[in-house]
Design an enzyme around this catalytic site. Structure first.
Site, PDB file in Angstrom:
ATOM      1  N   SER A 119       0.837  -1.212   0.000  1.00  7.79           N
ATOM      2  CA  SER A 119       0.000   0.000   0.000  1.00  7.79           C
ATOM      3  C   SER A 119       0.865   1.252   0.000  1.00  7.79           C
ATOM      4  CB  SER A 119      -0.846   0.077   1.266  1.00  7.79           C
ATOM      5  OG  SER A 119      -1.486  -1.110   1.517  1.00  7.79           O
ATOM      6  N   HIS A 140      -1.721  -3.191  -6.933  1.00  6.51           N
ATOM      7  CA  HIS A 140      -2.390  -2.821  -5.676  1.00  6.51           C
ATOM      8  C   HIS A 140      -3.886  -3.115  -5.723  1.00  6.51           C
ATOM      9  CE1 HIS A 140      -3.377   0.461  -2.516  1.00  6.51           C
ATOM     10  NE2 HIS A 140      -3.163  -0.692  -1.937  1.00  6.51           N
ATOM     11  N   GLU A 152      -4.920  -0.717  -8.736  1.00  3.98           N
ATOM     12  CA  GLU A 152      -3.946   0.305  -9.138  1.00  3.98           C
ATOM     13  C   GLU A 152      -2.721  -0.390  -9.714  1.00  3.98           C
ATOM     14  OE1 GLU A 152      -3.566   4.308  -6.681  1.00  3.98           O
ATOM     15  OE2 GLU A 152      -3.778   2.612  -5.319  1.00  3.98           O
ATOM     16  N   ASN A 190      -4.913   6.009  -1.792  1.00  4.36           N
ATOM     17  CA  ASN A 190      -4.608   6.387  -0.406  1.00  4.36           C
ATOM     18  C   ASN A 190      -4.072   7.815  -0.283  1.00  4.36           C
ATOM     19  OD1 ASN A 190      -5.499   4.086   0.959  1.00  4.36           O
ATOM     20  ND2 ASN A 190      -3.671   2.963   0.353  1.00  4.36           N
TER      21      ASN A 190
HETATM   22  N1  LIG Z   1      -5.384  -4.678   4.449  1.00  4.65           N
HETATM   23  C1  LIG Z   1      -5.669  -3.845   3.470  1.00  4.65           C
HETATM   24  O1  LIG Z   1      -6.685  -3.161   3.458  1.00  4.65           O
HETATM   25  C2  LIG Z   1      -4.704  -3.739   2.284  1.00  4.65           C
HETATM   26  C3  LIG Z   1      -5.151  -3.155   1.096  1.00  4.65           C
HETATM   27  C4  LIG Z   1      -4.293  -3.094   0.004  1.00  4.65           C
HETATM   28  C5  LIG Z   1      -2.990  -3.590   0.117  1.00  4.65           C
HETATM   29  N2  LIG Z   1      -2.566  -4.142   1.300  1.00  4.65           N
HETATM   30  C6  LIG Z   1      -1.185  -4.674   1.369  1.00  4.65           C
HETATM   31  O2  LIG Z   1      -1.230  -6.093   1.218  1.00  4.65           O
HETATM   32  C7  LIG Z   1      -0.154  -6.685   1.946  1.00  4.65           C
HETATM   33  C8  LIG Z   1      -0.708  -7.733   2.918  1.00  4.65           C
HETATM   34  O3  LIG Z   1      -1.627  -7.109   3.792  1.00  4.65           O
HETATM   35  P1  LIG Z   1      -2.712  -7.957   4.599  1.00  4.65           P
HETATM   36  O4  LIG Z   1      -3.689  -6.964   5.107  1.00  4.65           O
HETATM   37  O5  LIG Z   1      -3.168  -9.123   3.790  1.00  4.65           O
HETATM   38  O6  LIG Z   1      -1.806  -8.485   5.819  1.00  4.65           O
HETATM   39  P2  LIG Z   1      -2.057  -9.754   6.776  1.00  4.65           P
HETATM   40  O7  LIG Z   1      -1.347  -9.438   8.029  1.00  4.65           O
HETATM   41  O8  LIG Z   1      -3.509 -10.133   6.790  1.00  4.65           O
HETATM   42  O9  LIG Z   1      -1.279 -10.954   5.990  1.00  4.65           O
HETATM   43  C9  LIG Z   1       0.109 -10.989   5.794  1.00  4.65           C
HETATM   44  C10 LIG Z   1       0.544 -12.453   5.651  1.00  4.65           C
HETATM   45  O10 LIG Z   1       1.923 -12.468   5.248  1.00  4.65           O
HETATM   46  C11 LIG Z   1       2.526 -13.576   5.865  1.00  4.65           C
HETATM   47  N3  LIG Z   1       3.984 -13.428   5.846  1.00  4.65           N
HETATM   48  C12 LIG Z   1       4.760 -12.652   6.625  1.00  4.65           C
HETATM   49  N4  LIG Z   1       6.052 -12.820   6.283  1.00  4.65           N
HETATM   50  C13 LIG Z   1       6.092 -13.704   5.246  1.00  4.65           C
HETATM   51  C14 LIG Z   1       7.137 -14.302   4.484  1.00  4.65           C
HETATM   52  N5  LIG Z   1       8.409 -13.991   4.694  1.00  4.65           N
HETATM   53  N6  LIG Z   1       6.810 -15.190   3.520  1.00  4.65           N
HETATM   54  C15 LIG Z   1       5.517 -15.513   3.300  1.00  4.65           C
HETATM   55  N7  LIG Z   1       4.471 -14.988   4.002  1.00  4.65           N
HETATM   56  C16 LIG Z   1       4.757 -14.097   4.974  1.00  4.65           C
HETATM   57  C17 LIG Z   1       1.920 -13.593   7.272  1.00  4.65           C
HETATM   58  O11 LIG Z   1       2.084 -14.864   7.892  1.00  4.65           O
HETATM   59  C18 LIG Z   1       0.452 -13.252   6.968  1.00  4.65           C
HETATM   60  O12 LIG Z   1      -0.324 -14.417   6.774  1.00  4.65           O
HETATM   61  C19 LIG Z   1       0.590  -5.530   2.630  1.00  4.65           C
HETATM   62  O13 LIG Z   1       1.673  -5.145   1.804  1.00  4.65           O
HETATM   63  C20 LIG Z   1      -0.461  -4.425   2.665  1.00  4.65           C
HETATM   64  O14 LIG Z   1       0.092  -3.120   2.655  1.00  4.65           O
HETATM   65  C21 LIG Z   1      -3.402  -4.247   2.386  1.00  4.65           C
END
Ligand SMILES: NC(=O)c1ccc[n+]([C@@H]2O[C@H](COP(=O)([O-])OP(=O)(O)OC[C@H]3O[C@@H](n4cnc5c(N)ncnc54)[C@H](O)[C@@H]3O)[C@@H](O)[C@H]2O)c1
Length: 291
Positions: A119, A140, A152, A190
């Site tokens: 993000s 994104h 995005e 964002n």
């Molecule tokens: N939550 C939102 O609204 C949103 C929206 C758009 C983008 N994002 C982006 O998406 C990404 C994930 O966010 P999320 O909300 O799904 O997070 P989350 O915490 O729900 O999930 C992250 C996952 O990554 C895993 N992980 C951590 N280290 C790892 C590794 N080395 N190898 C493999 N897996 C690993 C964790 O175990 C976890 O299951 C982030 O970069 C975030 O910025 C989030």
């Protein structure tokens, strides 16, 4: 470039939504995560969400079964090396993302496109530490992925047009719509959304309105489907604060300073829906404003 096989790194809320929409669109998807529990929970969640779509007559049972059959999981990151497209959706920490790409690189085919769902982290900086900055992009997705129409597409400084065109075609195959954003802090959605949410929190902080009057004003006065404080609770107040800090640090403009009241809520551990308390208290039958 014909993309058929997709690897998703990180099976959290975004990774499972991404796997869901790719499998439904006919791609073969392999998911990996450092946590076996996260992988197991993610596959269960996708099955539940597909069942819900069947229940609403948006999918047939055969389409659901075919989608589930296209999803596999592996605990071994390097198993993803031979796939056409990698989508990194792991925890939003730059060191984590660099480590994932460093481990994958020696196993990748020459044509594999690498992407990150970050993000806020600079795409150019992530790409520069790989062997293929021209085949690296920001990809994104919005939360919840099966529901939100936008993706995005963010070029790093070195991304080539063949990579951009390939991802644009993938988005069309998913039945979603892409918007192109340059690689500057927080991209487009964002960059615009978070300062509005932050301003709503300032409006509360300065006593211009209560939680209820601010949300009612934007819903009925600007036709927003959710009020800004309700939306902040949905996104997570820690995430909102992190993105404001990226804007403030990256653009060095005081107009992006996070509201002290947002910081206070985060310090209290009142992070919104995920902790049952934020600008609203969700512990009872109905959400109750906390100010
Ligand atoms: N939550 C939102 O609204 C949103 C929206 C758009 C983008 N994002 C982006 O998406 C990404 C994930 O966010 P999320 O909300 O799904 O997070 P989350 O915490 O729900 O999930 C992250 C996952 O990554 C895993 N992980 C951590 N280290 C790892 C590794 N080395 N190898 C493999 N897996 C690993 C964790 O175990 C976890 O299951 C982030 O970069 C975030 O910025 C989030």
């Amino acid at each position: 470039m014909d993309i058929r096989t997709v690897g998703v790194v990180g099976a959290g809320q975004m990774g499972n939504g991404i796997a869901h929409v790719f499998a439904l669109a006919g791609f073969d998807v392999t998911m990996t995560d450092i946590s076996q529990d996260a992988l197991t929970a993610s596959v269960e969640k996708i099955a539940q969400n597909l069942d819900r779509q069947v229940g609403r007559a948006k999918l047939t049972e055969a389409e659901r079964d075919a989608a589930m059959a296209r999803i596999s999981t592996t605990p071994t990151l390097t198993d993803l090396g031979k796939l056409d497209l990698i989508i990194e959706a792991a925890t939003e920490k730059e060191v984590v993302k660099h480590a994932i790409f460093a481990e994958l690189l020696p196993h990748l085919g020459p044509q594999t496109i690498l992407t990150s769902n970050t993000s806020s982290i600079s795409i150019t900086r992530l790409a520069s530490q790989t062997d293929r900055p021209e085949r690296f992009m920001g990809f994104h997705f919005m939360n919840p992925v099966p529901v939100m129409q936008l993706v995005e597409l963010i070029r790093g400084i070195a991304t080539d047009s063949a990579t951009y065109d390939a991802l644009e075609a993938v988005v069309a195959k998913l039945g979603k719509t892409s918007a192109s954003a340059e690689d500057f802090p927080a991209f487009i959605v964002n960059r615009i959304l978070m300062p509005m949410i932050n301003e709503a929190i300032y409006t509360l902080y300065e006593g211009v309105g209560s939680v209820k009057s601010i949300d009612t004003s934007l819903k009925l006065g600007a036709n927003h489907p959710m009020g800004p404080l309700e939306l902040a609770d949905f996104i997570g107040l820690d995430t909102c604060l992190a993105i404001m800090n990226v804007l403030h640090d990256g653009l060095a403009d005081t107009k992006y300073r996070p509201c002290p009241l947002l910081t206070k809520y985060v310090e209290a551990g009142w992070l919104g829906r995920k902790t049952d308390r934020g600008f609203y208290d969700y512990r009872g039958e109905f959400p109750v404003p906390t100010r």
